[in-house]
Design a protein around this motif. Structure first.
Motif, mmCIF file in Angstrom:
data_model
loop_
_atom_site.group_PDB
_atom_site.id
_atom_site.type_symbol
_atom_site.label_atom_id
_atom_site.label_comp_id
_atom_site.label_asym_id
_atom_site.label_seq_id
_atom_site.Cartn_x
_atom_site.Cartn_y
_atom_site.Cartn_z
ATOM 1 N N SER A 23 0.825 -1.207 0.000
ATOM 2 C CA SER A 23 0.000 0.000 0.000
ATOM 3 C C SER A 23 0.864 1.264 0.000
ATOM 4 N N LEU A 24 2.044 1.194 0.600
ATOM 5 C CA LEU A 24 2.962 2.329 0.525
ATOM 6 C C LEU A 24 3.439 2.531 -0.918
ATOM 7 N N ARG A 25 3.726 1.435 -1.594
ATOM 8 C CA ARG A 25 4.130 1.528 -3.001
ATOM 9 C C ARG A 25 3.024 2.183 -3.833
ATOM 10 N N ALA A 26 1.765 1.868 -3.516
ATOM 11 C CA ALA A 26 0.635 2.443 -4.249
ATOM 12 C C ALA A 26 0.426 3.921 -3.922
ATOM 13 N N ASN A 27 1.196 4.438 -2.953
ATOM 14 C CA ASN A 27 1.114 5.849 -2.586
ATOM 15 C C ASN A 27 2.417 6.595 -2.845
ATOM 16 N N ALA A 28 3.393 5.915 -3.432
ATOM 17 C CA ALA A 28 4.719 6.504 -3.596
ATOM 18 C C ALA A 28 4.689 7.669 -4.584
ATOM 19 N N ARG A 29 5.466 8.693 -4.274
ATOM 20 C CA ARG A 29 5.726 9.811 -5.155
ATOM 21 C C ARG A 29 7.190 10.200 -4.989
ATOM 22 N N GLU A 30 7.742 10.866 -5.963
ATOM 23 C CA GLU A 30 9.157 11.203 -5.890
ATOM 24 C C GLU A 30 9.475 12.160 -4.749
ATOM 25 N N ASP A 31 8.472 12.869 -4.244
ATOM 26 C CA ASP A 31 8.703 13.787 -3.133
ATOM 27 C C ASP A 31 8.149 13.256 -1.810
ATOM 28 N N PHE A 32 7.889 11.941 -1.719
ATOM 29 C CA PHE A 32 7.469 11.296 -0.481
ATOM 30 C C PHE A 32 8.603 10.425 0.044
ATOM 31 N N PHE A 34 9.347 7.268 3.069
ATOM 32 C CA PHE A 34 8.731 6.309 3.982
ATOM 33 C C PHE A 34 9.802 5.852 4.970
ATOM 34 N N LEU A 35 9.676 6.267 6.220
ATOM 35 C CA LEU A 35 10.647 5.956 7.258
ATOM 36 C C LEU A 35 10.213 4.673 7.955
ATOM 37 N N LEU A 36 10.830 3.553 7.572
ATOM 38 C CA LEU A 36 10.475 2.231 8.073
ATOM 39 C C LEU A 36 11.334 1.942 9.297
ATOM 40 N N VAL A 37 10.721 1.965 10.475
ATOM 41 C CA VAL A 37 11.458 1.803 11.728
ATOM 42 C C VAL A 37 11.253 0.371 12.231
ATOM 43 N N ASP A 38 12.295 -0.453 12.149
ATOM 44 C CA ASP A 38 12.235 -1.821 12.665
ATOM 45 C C ASP A 38 12.582 -1.786 14.147
ATOM 46 N N ASP A 39 11.572 -2.032 14.983
ATOM 47 C CA ASP A 39 11.743 -1.935 16.437
ATOM 48 C C ASP A 39 12.277 -3.251 16.997
ATOM 49 N N CYS A 40 13.397 -3.709 16.411
ATOM 50 C CA CYS A 40 14.093 -4.930 16.854
ATOM 51 C C CYS A 40 13.202 -6.164 16.731
ATOM 52 N N SER A 41 12.624 -6.355 15.566
ATOM 53 C CA SER A 41 11.780 -7.525 15.318
ATOM 54 C C SER A 41 12.617 -8.799 15.364
ATOM 55 N N LEU A 48 11.882 -8.571 5.223
ATOM 56 C CA LEU A 48 10.919 -7.889 4.359
ATOM 57 C C LEU A 48 11.240 -6.402 4.244
ATOM 58 N N LEU A 49 11.688 -5.802 5.337
ATOM 59 C CA LEU A 49 12.019 -4.381 5.313
ATOM 60 C C LEU A 49 13.313 -4.118 4.545
ATOM 61 N N GLU A 50 14.259 -5.033 4.641
ATOM 62 C CA GLU A 50 15.490 -4.881 3.860
ATOM 63 C C GLU A 50 15.182 -4.875 2.364
ATOM 64 N N ARG A 51 14.298 -5.758 1.940
ATOM 65 C CA ARG A 51 13.915 -5.786 0.521
ATOM 66 C C ARG A 51 13.196 -4.500 0.138
ATOM 67 N N ALA A 52 12.322 -4.005 1.047
ATOM 68 C CA ALA A 52 11.603 -2.760 0.760
ATOM 69 C C ALA A 52 12.569 -1.589 0.633
ATOM 70 N N ALA A 53 13.622 -1.578 1.448
ATOM 71 C CA ALA A 53 14.590 -0.486 1.386
ATOM 72 C C ALA A 53 15.268 -0.432 0.017
ATOM 73 N N ARG A 54 15.350 -1.591 -0.653
ATOM 74 C CA ARG A 54 15.955 -1.643 -1.989
ATOM 75 C C ARG A 54 14.945 -1.345 -3.090
ATOM 76 N N GLU A 55 13.691 -1.730 -2.883
ATOM 77 C CA GLU A 55 12.733 -1.737 -3.980
ATOM 78 C C GLU A 55 11.633 -0.690 -3.879
ATOM 79 N N LEU A 56 11.335 -0.196 -2.680
ATOM 80 C CA LEU A 56 10.228 0.751 -2.497
ATOM 81 C C LEU A 56 10.737 2.174 -2.683
ATOM 82 N N PRO A 57 10.235 2.917 -3.658
ATOM 83 C CA PRO A 57 10.688 4.306 -3.842
ATOM 84 C C PRO A 57 10.473 5.137 -2.585
#
Length: 349
Positions: A23-32, A34-41, A48-57
């Motif tokens: 859903s974040l990808r469906a809301n992505a814009r070049e001026d947005f 997304f601060l993904l904070v992994d609280d020591c999962s 999953l978050l590591e992959r998103a850091a590479r692939e999610l704009p």
């Protein structure tokens, strides 16, 4: 320039993380961003978050070395935020396509400090719309006027941080950070401070956040000691509101809401562990004794019935003070990133 910063804490929510990220990808814009904070999962969330850091704009991955809880994880994201506007999302919720773009456009059109939105509550396959308790829509209003009346559900009873968007000037003024270490009801002091100290806000009919309820590992499903943080959270609401120039006008609402939440928890005390139930009783008695006596008496008179009788009886019991300062972090795997606080917005005065 970054237009919008979205702070998204995650903690052991690998089952729901793919939906959130999609859903974040469906809301992505070049001026947005997304601060993904992994609280020591400790589950599969970090991968999953590591992959998103590479692939999610726009994705920025931030890691905690130990589990700190939702309030502190949000603060970590806020400290890294660069956007003109800021908002939040919990790691097991999701968004409608293009929602953030519509929210930013509305905020810019209205020009106010913050905007609050309705949301969709999701329990299994059931969905329902939850409305901001502000009848006047797309109209700039004074936030403290939306705190009252004391006897009705108002904007401070709708504390969801992710149901809105906030201008950076609020962040710069220190109004968007949460109380460190609160493991439940962290949004109650936050929403009260926002409505007391911000200068303008508006409510929208925009629907776009899907709030997942009934998650098995959430705090609303677990009757352990972390739920008792609602005492510390509401003590903070009372203390800060008592210092407000309009304390005489605002305190009745704060006290009445606090009483309603205490009554709710005492009424369902059977779901707590026995030792926690004893602490709940003693800490609630202490909380009632700390409230301004005249304001409490008026609140109980207005509440009437069984709830008022229960609280009067509770006030006579042996009090127990809440723990001082931030509590120790919960054990790994004990709660979701959403930290679904026990003192939820469903309980109002």
């Amino acid at each position: 320039m970054v237009k919008l910063s979205v702070v998204v804490p995650f903690f052991n929510v690998q089952t729901y993380t793919p939906d959130t990220l999609a859903s974040l990808r469906a809301n992505a814009r070049e001026d947005f961003e997304f601060l993904l904070v992994d609280d020591c999962s400790s589950d599969g969330t970090p991968e999953l978050l590591e992959r998103a850091a590479r692939e999610l704009p726009g994705a920025v991955l931030i890691r905690h070395e130990r589990n700190e809880g939702l309030a502190t994880a949000r603060n970590t994201g806020l400290d890294a935020a660069r956007g003109e506007y800021v908002t939040f999302l919990d790691g097991d919720d999701w968004l409608a396509h293009g929602y953030y773009g519509r929210l930013v456009a509305a905020a810019e059109e209205l020009g106010c400090d913050f905007v609050r939105t309705d949301h969709v509550s999701v329990t299994g396959r059931n969905r329902g719309v939850r409305r901001v308790p502000v009848p006047r829509r797309r109209e700039v209003l004074r936030p403290r006027d939306a705190i009252l009346p004391a006897h009705r559900t108002t904007s401070v009873d709708y504390p969801y941080a992710w149901a809105g968007i906030y201008h950076r000037r609020l962040l710069d003024r220190g109004l968007l950070h949460f109380t460190h270490g609160l493991r439940t009801a962290e949004d109650r002091p936050w929403i009260w401070r926002l409505h007391r100290e911000a200068e303008s806000f508006a409510a929208l009919d925009e629907l776009g956040v899907f709030y997942r309820r009934g998650v098995a590992t959430s705090l609303t499903q677990i009757g352990d000691v972390r739920q008792l943080d609602f005492i510390r959270a509401f003590d903070q609401v009372i203390e800060e509101t008592a210092k407000d120039p309009e304390a005489g006008r605002l305190l009745p609402k704060a006290v009445r809401t606090y009483c309603a939440v205490i009554s709710h928890h005492i009424g369902s005390i059977g779901r707590f562990e026995p030792d926690v139930a004893r602490q709940l009783t003693g800490m609630s008695a202490g909380a009632l004794r700390r409230m301004p006596r005249d304001v409490l008496d008026e609140a109980l008179k207005a509440m009437g019935g069984d709830r008022a009788a229960l609280l009067r009886k509770l006030r006579r019991q042996r009090p127990l003070d809440p723990p001082a300062g931030p509590p120790a972090p919960p054990p790994p795997g004990a709660a979701t990133a959403a930290g679904r606080g026990a003192a939820s917005a469903e309980v109002a005065a």
